[in-house]
Design an enzyme around this catalytic site. Sequence first.
Site, short mmCIF file in Angstrom:
data_model
loop_
_atom_site.label_atom_id
_atom_site.label_comp_id
_atom_site.label_asym_id
_atom_site.label_seq_id
_atom_site.Cartn_x
_atom_site.Cartn_y
_atom_site.Cartn_z
CE LYS A 27 -4.22 -1.89 1.69
NZ LYS A 27 -3.76 -3.26 1.39
CB ALA A 55 -12.41 -2.66 -0.25
NE ARG A 73 -11.93 -8.14 2.56
CZ ARG A 73 -11.15 -7.10 2.20
NH1 ARG A 73 -9.94 -6.98 2.66
NH2 ARG A 73 -11.58 -6.17 1.38
NE ARG A 102 -4.82 -7.63 -6.77
CZ ARG A 102 -4.09 -7.23 -5.72
NH1 ARG A 102 -4.45 -6.17 -5.02
NH2 ARG A 102 -2.99 -7.86 -5.40
CD GLN A 127 -10.24 1.42 -5.60
OE1 GLN A 127 -10.28 2.57 -6.02
NE2 GLN A 127 -9.96 1.14 -4.34
CG ASP A 175 -2.97 -3.80 -2.23
OD1 ASP A 175 -2.93 -4.58 -3.19
OD2 ASP A 175 -2.87 -4.17 -1.04
CG MET A 176 -6.87 2.25 -6.08
SD MET A 176 -5.54 3.42 -6.45
CE MET A 176 -5.19 3.01 -8.16
CB THR A 181 -14.54 -10.64 -8.15
OG1 THR A 181 -15.86 -10.60 -7.58
CG2 THR A 181 -14.56 -11.54 -9.37
CG HIS A 182 -14.24 -13.32 -2.91
ND1 HIS A 182 -14.00 -12.02 -2.55
CD2 HIS A 182 -13.12 -14.01 -2.65
CE1 HIS A 182 -12.77 -11.93 -2.08
NE2 HIS A 182 -12.22 -13.12 -2.13
P1 FDA Z 1 -18.95 -9.20 -2.91
O1 FDA Z 1 -18.51 -9.10 -1.48
O2 FDA Z 1 -19.44 -7.98 -3.60
O3 FDA Z 1 -20.01 -10.34 -3.01
C1 FDA Z 1 -20.81 -10.53 -4.19
C2 FDA Z 1 -21.23 -11.99 -4.34
O4 FDA Z 1 -20.06 -12.81 -4.38
C3 FDA Z 1 -22.05 -12.54 -3.24
O5 FDA Z 1 -23.39 -12.18 -3.36
C4 FDA Z 1 -21.78 -14.03 -3.39
O6 FDA Z 1 -22.52 -14.53 -4.48
C5 FDA Z 1 -20.32 -14.06 -3.76
N1 FDA Z 1 -19.43 -14.23 -2.59
C6 FDA Z 1 -18.67 -13.28 -2.02
N2 FDA Z 1 -18.00 -13.76 -0.97
C7 FDA Z 1 -18.34 -15.04 -0.86
C8 FDA Z 1 -17.99 -16.06 0.03
N3 FDA Z 1 -17.15 -15.86 1.05
N4 FDA Z 1 -18.53 -17.28 -0.16
C9 FDA Z 1 -19.41 -17.48 -1.16
N5 FDA Z 1 -19.79 -16.55 -2.04
C10 FDA Z 1 -19.27 -15.35 -1.90
N6 FDA Z 1 -10.18 -3.50 -2.92
C11 FDA Z 1 -9.61 -2.28 -3.04
O7 FDA Z 1 -10.30 -1.27 -2.87
N7 FDA Z 1 -8.26 -2.17 -3.31
C12 FDA Z 1 -7.48 -3.26 -3.52
O8 FDA Z 1 -6.28 -3.10 -3.78
C13 FDA Z 1 -8.09 -4.55 -3.43
N8 FDA Z 1 -7.36 -5.68 -3.62
C14 FDA Z 1 -8.01 -6.90 -3.69
C15 FDA Z 1 -7.30 -8.05 -4.01
C16 FDA Z 1 -7.96 -9.26 -4.16
C17 FDA Z 1 -7.19 -10.48 -4.53
C18 FDA Z 1 -9.39 -9.32 -3.98
C19 FDA Z 1 -10.15 -10.59 -4.18
C20 FDA Z 1 -10.07 -8.20 -3.60
C21 FDA Z 1 -9.40 -6.99 -3.44
N9 FDA Z 1 -10.09 -5.85 -3.04
C22 FDA Z 1 -9.45 -4.62 -3.11
C23 FDA Z 1 -11.45 -5.96 -2.44
C24 FDA Z 1 -12.54 -5.73 -3.47
O9 FDA Z 1 -12.55 -4.41 -3.91
C25 FDA Z 1 -13.93 -6.06 -2.87
O10 FDA Z 1 -14.16 -5.18 -1.81
C26 FDA Z 1 -14.07 -7.49 -2.37
O11 FDA Z 1 -13.42 -8.41 -3.22
C27 FDA Z 1 -15.57 -7.85 -2.27
O12 FDA Z 1 -16.18 -7.85 -3.54
P2 FDA Z 1 -16.43 -9.21 -4.35
O13 FDA Z 1 -16.57 -8.85 -5.78
O14 FDA Z 1 -15.33 -10.16 -4.06
O15 FDA Z 1 -17.75 -9.84 -3.80
#
Ligand code: FDA
Length: 280
Positions: free
Chosen positions: A74, A163, A263, A158, A137, A108-109, A200-201
Amino acid sequence: MKALTFLARRFVAGESPQEAVRVGERLRARGIHATFDKLGEDVHDQDAAARATSASCELLRLIPSGIERNISIKMSSMGQEISRDLCLANVSQILDVARETGGFVRLDMEGSKLTESTIAIFQELRKRYDNVGIVLQAYLHRTPDDVKEAVRRQDRVRLCKGAYREPASVAHQDMAEIRKAYVACAHELLANGNYPAIATHDEELVSETIAWTRAQAIAPKRFEFQMLYGLRSSRWQELVADGFNMRVYVPFGTHWVPYFYRRLRERRENLLFVFRNLFR
Ligand code: FDA
């Protein structure tokens, strides 16, 4: 506090770099890559920024050669909010060690007040280094333009949703809008970018990426999926079995509180996990 420490361990690999590297070794044995992040942000004095810089250099040297020397840092920890030149000098020091050890460093951002300066410092570094990548982002209104510029420069990106809490003037607030923005940016990066990371998850976005790249005949080796340590570990393995590159973000260190709260804020399931364990 003790309970929280225990609960945070679901999302944080440990306090020491050695514990994080052990997690990296276990992931490697399963065909999964790691990026290591020593937690800590918002440093406001030069000595603390120097300590964060040395810790990242030591981390790169500590990661054994069997594991990719891939770290995430960061900029706010490296003195970004003290002075641009100080931050540039600190990150250059880390990139020199990364170059020497065959490593890669991802910036990271953070919150939107740092976006412009992070991208400007990154572009300055890119003139001298090719072992550095950035995070964009999808929720920010500016990101489609940043993606176009990154593609033009063949920067390694990436892509995540974002977040940090941001106002509507700066970022989409609605999940459907964020997903739509994510998909558009992801398509551009996957079609024309340099080894993008789809971080993303969100299964909707993961499945969409798989279907779209197949339809476009984009080989799985041209990009990677990234997820966070502690989230969806069975999905990591499925993606590897289907021939995709998978990297897990492995945070460690004693300054885990802001990361842990981000988280928890993101997902109801993460909060439920904490409550279930607190009241067990
Ligand atoms: P989100 O939390 O929006 O969930 C959407 C859907 O995903 C859910 O409805 C479900 O279907 C599924 N899901 C999510 N979590 C699950 C679980 N545990 N089990 C089952 N299903 C699940 N942010 C930032 O601002 N700066 C950064 O540098 C980074 N770096 C970064 C690195 C990496 C490797 C990742 C994966 C993420 C980041 N982030 C980040 C965080 C990112 O911006 C974001 O806040 C989180 O990844 C949450 O968004 P998602 O798209 O993952 O799912």
